[in-house]
Motif scaffolding. Structure first.
Motif, PDB file in Angstrom:
ATOM      1  N   GLU A 368       0.824  -1.214   0.000  1.00  0.00           N
ATOM      2  CA  GLU A 368       0.000   0.000   0.000  1.00  0.00           C
ATOM      3  C   GLU A 368       0.857   1.263   0.000  1.00  0.00           C
ATOM      4  O   GLU A 368       0.608   2.190  -0.766  1.00  0.00           O
ATOM      5  N   ARG A 407     -10.840  -1.477  -5.220  1.00  0.00           N
ATOM      6  CA  ARG A 407     -11.549  -2.719  -4.922  1.00  0.00           C
ATOM      7  C   ARG A 407     -11.844  -2.956  -3.441  1.00  0.00           C
ATOM      8  O   ARG A 407     -12.318  -3.991  -3.062  1.00  0.00           O
ATOM      9  N   LEU A 418     -13.202  -1.030  18.898  1.00  0.00           N
ATOM     10  CA  LEU A 418     -12.518  -2.320  18.924  1.00  0.00           C
ATOM     11  C   LEU A 418     -11.602  -2.430  20.139  1.00  0.00           C
ATOM     12  O   LEU A 418     -11.014  -1.452  20.570  1.00  0.00           O
TER      13      LEU A 418
ATOM     14  N   GLN B  65      -4.163  -4.672   0.977  1.00  0.00           N
ATOM     15  CA  GLN B  65      -5.510  -4.293   1.404  1.00  0.00           C
ATOM     16  C   GLN B  65      -6.474  -4.349   0.223  1.00  0.00           C
ATOM     17  O   GLN B  65      -6.101  -4.059  -0.902  1.00  0.00           O
ATOM     18  N   GLY B  66      -7.706  -4.732   0.521  1.00  0.00           N
ATOM     19  CA  GLY B  66      -8.722  -4.768  -0.522  1.00  0.00           C
ATOM     20  C   GLY B  66      -8.552  -5.899  -1.517  1.00  0.00           C
ATOM     21  O   GLY B  66      -9.101  -5.866  -2.612  1.00  0.00           O
ATOM     22  N   GLN B  67      -7.777  -6.913  -1.169  1.00  0.00           N
ATOM     23  CA  GLN B  67      -7.511  -7.990  -2.132  1.00  0.00           C
ATOM     24  C   GLN B  67      -7.889  -9.381  -1.620  1.00  0.00           C
ATOM     25  O   GLN B  67      -7.732 -10.353  -2.340  1.00  0.00           O
ATOM     26  N   ALA B  77     -14.397  -9.334  16.898  1.00  0.00           N
ATOM     27  CA  ALA B  77     -13.791  -8.000  16.842  1.00  0.00           C
ATOM     28  C   ALA B  77     -12.585  -7.985  15.894  1.00  0.00           C
ATOM     29  O   ALA B  77     -12.311  -6.979  15.240  1.00  0.00           O
ATOM     30  N   GLU B  78     -11.873  -9.115  15.823  1.00  0.00           N
ATOM     31  CA  GLU B  78     -10.723  -9.184  14.913  1.00  0.00           C
ATOM     32  C   GLU B  78     -11.175  -9.156  13.452  1.00  0.00           C
ATOM     33  O   GLU B  78     -10.462  -8.674  12.568  1.00  0.00           O
ATOM     34  N   VAL B  80     -13.652  -7.357  12.350  1.00  0.00           N
ATOM     35  CA  VAL B  80     -13.877  -5.936  12.071  1.00  0.00           C
ATOM     36  C   VAL B  80     -12.530  -5.225  11.880  1.00  0.00           C
ATOM     37  O   VAL B  80     -12.351  -4.439  10.956  1.00  0.00           O
ATOM     38  N   ARG B  81     -11.569  -5.579  12.731  1.00  0.00           N
ATOM     39  CA  ARG B  81     -10.255  -4.942  12.656  1.00  0.00           C
ATOM     40  C   ARG B  81      -9.603  -5.168  11.284  1.00  0.00           C
ATOM     41  O   ARG B  81      -8.893  -4.319  10.775  1.00  0.00           O
ATOM     42  N   ILE B  83     -11.143  -5.931   8.309  1.00  0.00           N
ATOM     43  CA  ILE B  83     -12.081  -5.902   7.187  1.00  0.00           C
ATOM     44  C   ILE B  83     -11.505  -5.173   5.964  1.00  0.00           C
ATOM     45  O   ILE B  83     -11.899  -5.454   4.825  1.00  0.00           O
ATOM     46  N   ALA B  84     -10.548  -4.278   6.196  1.00  0.00           N
ATOM     47  CA  ALA B  84      -9.967  -3.532   5.063  1.00  0.00           C
ATOM     48  C   ALA B  84      -9.231  -4.445   4.080  1.00  0.00           C
ATOM     49  O   ALA B  84      -8.989  -4.077   2.937  1.00  0.00           O
ATOM     50  N   LEU B  86     -10.476  -7.185   2.924  1.00  0.00           N
ATOM     51  CA  LEU B  86     -11.458  -7.865   2.077  1.00  0.00           C
ATOM     52  C   LEU B  86     -11.726  -7.074   0.810  1.00  0.00           C
ATOM     53  O   LEU B  86     -11.816  -5.854   0.817  1.00  0.00           O
ATOM     54  N   LYS B  87     -11.844  -7.800  -0.318  1.00  0.00           N
ATOM     55  CA  LYS B  87     -12.171  -7.082  -1.540  1.00  0.00           C
ATOM     56  C   LYS B  87     -13.685  -6.981  -1.686  1.00  0.00           C
ATOM     57  O   LYS B  87     -14.433  -7.693  -1.011  1.00  0.00           O
ATOM     58  N   GLN B  88     -14.082  -6.117  -2.569  1.00  0.00           N
ATOM     59  CA  GLN B  88     -15.515  -5.929  -2.784  1.00  0.00           C
ATOM     60  C   GLN B  88     -16.133  -7.258  -3.238  1.00  0.00           C
ATOM     61  O   GLN B  88     -15.619  -7.899  -4.142  1.00  0.00           O
ATOM     62  N   TYR B 119     -22.209  -4.995  12.059  1.00  0.00           N
ATOM     63  CA  TYR B 119     -21.345  -4.117  11.273  1.00  0.00           C
ATOM     64  C   TYR B 119     -20.797  -4.870  10.055  1.00  0.00           C
ATOM     65  O   TYR B 119     -20.811  -4.358   8.930  1.00  0.00           O
ATOM     66  N   VAL B 123     -21.085  -4.031   5.882  1.00  0.00           N
ATOM     67  CA  VAL B 123     -19.998  -3.643   4.966  1.00  0.00           C
ATOM     68  C   VAL B 123     -19.507  -4.754   4.032  1.00  0.00           C
ATOM     69  O   VAL B 123     -18.925  -4.465   2.991  1.00  0.00           O
TER      70      VAL B 123
END
Lengths: 673, 186
Positions: A368, A407, A418, B65-67, B77-78, B80-81, B83-84, B86-88, B119, B123
């Motif tokens: 990134e 993406r 959190l 990230q995002g891939q 909770a992990e 959620v931590r 989640i960035a 994850l890809k669309q 949450y 998302v």
């Protein structure tokens, strides 16, 4: 053979065994520890001798003996360990070796589990030792074999410098066929060679200078570890070395990057004269970022030998570009070398990286971070060159470059709060009891608690808050002396683990007794080296060769040095532990308490029987939370249940509780059973 | 086509073995695999993440990230931590349970699983929430959380249960094999 997942450290171990290494010594330190563990796993097959030495200096000296005799040796440590080993290593650089010697010093960008972000590549320059810097586990496997060859060719120790993301990464690769190690060499007396003298060091310095400034830069420029990917104009020069370099430069585009086609949508365009340089894991991140952005024809200089720097290759590369952005973690080693070469060769190329703030100066890099920098550079480039043409461009447009994240999941709403999860002393960890006992006994007194390197550094966390200082291995005992000599009325405590005591604690004890200090040394003896993954040490009664040996008694060492009193106590017996602390702290000189109870992660292996997990009696619990607030055990948490008075109760996670009983001893109403 | 998987949780939950089983299953399919995991001082009680990357087209051992195609979270909770990553359109397999950390207990705070799950549902494209407490009770062991979650992950088409079981055979002691297979099938 079938492929399997091989960890970077395992790949290093396998590479060393493949090279026939005879003797391996080291001291555990994350991220390097697994190398010795893996070598030990295969030792019966290869016949390799392997040991955990008491510290890195000892390891280097053990290995030096075997290398003088012509055997191949490996020393492993982490970057701060190299400081401990630096005395013999600096001398070995001059004296040299006969059998190949490779020193693996693992760096830790971040830092993730270290005291410093120091860079072994700079230590290579400082100590004049050739250095290999792998990008992947497979590369580390191949590099270490070549490092042994190089070591013998030039009679010098060679550094291999992996970083955490290489040591602890896994790659699918073939498990090599392992063969017996080489026949051990025999030492031949030759005091002219093996006894370090001022005159020989002067001569050796001249020899090393010639090797590092002339011979190796040319050799490394042709090595497969240093190359250029991307496209370059196919010009020919009269100098054959330069032609060869250029050929490799062009070849690099297809063989290394798998990008032989030019991409018309490249935001830098083929007329661009910007290029990149990288080494280690940063090279992988860079290639990944370029691949995500669809950029295929920007040349990349990959440096696998940061010292001696492959100067001829770099000089050729510099000549083709106006601007080079360097991606590397820790110190700007590649960047500074390129600047130096550009100046020396009078090449008009601007080198950018950490020094001008283009790349972050500290911490790890990532895909990134690199992607963002490239996007910014590409944008600048595009805006400057062809704003008008850009509007019709079909490929990567300004707009798509500006839209950084195509993406990622969309954050539709604010994320919930959190939990913060710093590492904590495990449920059932005996250190919790030791710290708590000292805290109770010293309540209201003027104290200082000097901590050290190990799991017990976590004693600094709330609610224990029992580590006032932490500097480096073994510094707890000597620092406490400094506090005492400065303020004789202060109760000075030091906390040191059993493994650390052997590594570098003993010298400090001798100093304390000799110099008439008053302090209490708390030995947190959990019978292992817990933080790095439970390696044996002289107090455990076994070696890495699997032999059962006499345990070296910490108590008798302390006695021999003149410490008094020396009290051994079980930290889970709080009453006895508090009494021990009170008694020891009243002693006029250097006293010691050995808090002895096994690390909970190995306790069952050493014959400890796990008692039943405790539970909170809801009828008795008054919800005072003294157990949570004073001990901070991860098995304890606030329950959603309340008692008759509406007070929230405490609950115990049965899967975590080891039944150590500390909380039940703390509970004022005996509600924990 | 490469596949990227993130496995996250709290140190001590068994994420490392889950990553190994997944990697081994991919290798047995003839794939190239890179992976990375959290070890060292953070191993107990800390946030841990394992990255598994399958395919020829990956360079570094870490998922950008995002891939991530799939996010397997051993703790709500992990999830959620992380989640960035994850890809669309990617899937989340999440253990409903929230592990309460010492830092929260000290201030008397508790974190709520329902808040985390709702949450995630907002998302992420697809969320499979698993009640592992119940699963462990039914299976008679508290140590199979990882295989229950891998079994659930196979529903996303990531990898088949048979491939997981074959990999498991190579990686766990024979006496635990049957129990783990039942967990995958749960």
């Amino acid at each position: 053979m079938a492929k399997q997942m091989i960890m970077g450290n395992q790949a290093i171990a396998l590479g060393a065994l493949k090279a026939g290494v005879n003797l391996v010594a080291g001291y555990p330190g994350t991220p390097s520890s697994e190398i010795i563990e893996f070598i030990s796993k295969y030792k019966s097959k290869t016949g390799t001798y392997v040991e955990w030495s008491v510290n890195e200096k000892a390891a280097a000296e053990v290995a030096a003996g075997a290398s003088y005799a012509g055997s191949r040796t490996l020393i492993t440590m982490k970057q701060v360990g190299l400081n401990v080993a630096s005395d013999p290593v600096m001398c070995l650089s001059y004296v040299g070796v006969k059998g190949g010697m490779v020193i693996v010093s693992a760096d830790d960008p971040g830092p993730i589990s270290s005291q410093t972000e120091q860079d072994t590549r700079n230590f290579a320059q400082y100590s004049k030792l050739p250095c290999f810097d792998p990008s992947t586990p497979l590369e580390a496997y191949e590099m270490i074999q070549e490092a042994f060859e190089l070591s013998e060719k030039y009679n010098t120790p060679v550094l291999l410098r992996p970083t955490t993301r290489v040591d602890h990464a896994y790659e699918s690769m073939e498990f090599p066929e392992l063969v017996p190690c080489r026949k051990p060499g025999e030492f031949e007396k030759d005091s002219k060679r093996w006894v370090i003298f001022p005159r020989s060091s002067y001569n050796n310095h001249k020899r090393i200078f010639e090797r590092n400034e002339k011979v190796l830069p040319a050799e490394f420029s042709k090595s497969k570890w240093n190359y250029v990917g991307g496209s370059l104009p196919p010009l020919l020069s009269k100098d054959p070395l330069k032609n060869e370099l250029r050929q490799r430069v062009v070849l690099g585009s297809s063989t290394k990057m798998r990008t032989d086609e030019l991409c018309s949508s490249d935001p830098f365009s083929t007329t661009s004269n910007i290029a990149f340089a990288a080494g280690g894991i940063s090279y992988c991140y860079l290639m990944e970022a370029l691949s995500i952005l669809g950029i295929k024809d920007i040349p990349v200089l990959k440096i696998g030998n940061p010292y001696p720097f492959p100067k001829p290759l770099a000089e050729e590369f510099l000549k083709f570009h106006e601007q080079i952005v360097v991606f590397e973690e820790l110190d700007p080693v590649i960047e500074e070398n390129l600047i130096k070469i550009a100046g020396y060769a009078r090449v008009n190329c601007q080198i950018r990286g950490k020094l001008d703030g283009t790349v972050p100066e500290a911490g790890e890099l990532s895909v990134e971070i690199i992607k963002e920098i490239i996007q910014k550079e590409a944008l600048k480039h595009r805006e400057r060159l062809c704003e008008a043409e850009e509007r019709q461009s079909s490929g990567l447009s300004l707009a798509s470059l500006r839209a950084a994240e195509p993406r990622r999941v969309q954050d539709a709403s604010p994320a919930p709060d959190l939990p913060v999860r710093p590492p904590v002393l495990c449920a059932g960890c005996p250190h919790r009891g030791s710290f708590y006992a000292v805290k109770q006994a010293m309540k209201g007194k003027k104290t200082v608690y000097c901590g050290d390197i190990g799991c017990y550094t976590l004693g600094n966390a709330m609610p224990l808050d029992m580590t006032d200082t932490c500097l480096c291995m073994g510094a707890d005992i000597t620092m406490a002396q400094g506090f005492y000599h400065n303020e004789p009325d202060r109760h000075c405590f030091s906390f040191i683990g059993d493994s650390t005591f052997f590594a570098s604690g003993i010298t400090g004890v001798v100093n304390a007794v000799y110099n008439q200090a008053k302090q209490t040394i708390c030995i947190l003896d959990n019978s292992t080296t817990a933080m790095t993954g439970h390696q044996p040490h002289p107090g455990t009664g076994m070696t890495m060769m699997g032999e059962i040996v006499e345990k070296i008694s910490i108590e008798k060492i302390l006695e021999g040095i003149g410490v008094s009193p020396i009290i051994q106590v079980n930290p889970f017996d709080q009453k006895a532990a508090v009494e021990a602390v009170q008694k020891a702290s009243e002693a006029p000189g250097v006293s010691a308490i050995i808090f002895k109870a096994p690390c909970i992660a190995i306790a069952q292996k050493v014959g400890w029987e796990k008692p039943h997990a405790l539970t909170v009696n809801a009828d008795k619990c008054i919800g005072c939370r003294k157990c949570i607030n004073e001990l901070g055990c991860p098995a304890l948490s606030v329950s959603t249940k309340t008692n008759a008075k509406g007070k929230q109760l405490v609950e115990i996670d049965k899967s975590l509780c080891t039944g150590c009983s500390l909380c039940s001893q703390v509970c004022p109403v005996k509600a924990i059973e | 086509m490469s596949k990227n998987i993130i496995i996250c949780g709290v140190g001590g939950q068994g994420t490392v073995l889950a990553a190994k089983v997944l990697s081994q299953a991919a290798i047995s399919n003839g794939e190239r695999v890179l992976s990375a995991e959290t070890i060292g001082m953070a191993q107990r009680g800390g946030s841990v993440v394992s990255h598994v990357r399958i395919g020829e087209d990956v360079y570094s051992p870490l998922v950008p990230q995002g891939q991530a195609d799939v996010l397997i979270a051993f703790e709500a909770a992990e999830a959620v931590r992380n989640i960035a990553f994850l890809k669309q359109g990617g899937s989340v397999i999440v253990n409903k349970k929230v592990v309460q950390p010492v830092t929260a207990s000290l201030i008397g705070k508790t974190f709520d699983e329902n808040e985390m799950i709702s949450y995630l549902e907002k998302v992420a494209g697809k969320v499979i929430a698993v009640d592992t407490d119940q699963a462990c009770k039914d299976l008679g062991s508290s140590k199979v959380v990882n295989m229950v979650l891998l079994g659930a992950a196979s529903k996303t088409g990531l990898i088949s249960k048979d491939e997981l079981k074959a990999a498991l055979k190579l990686l766990v002691k024979p006496e635990f094999y049957e129990l783990n297979v039942r967990a995958i099938d749960y």
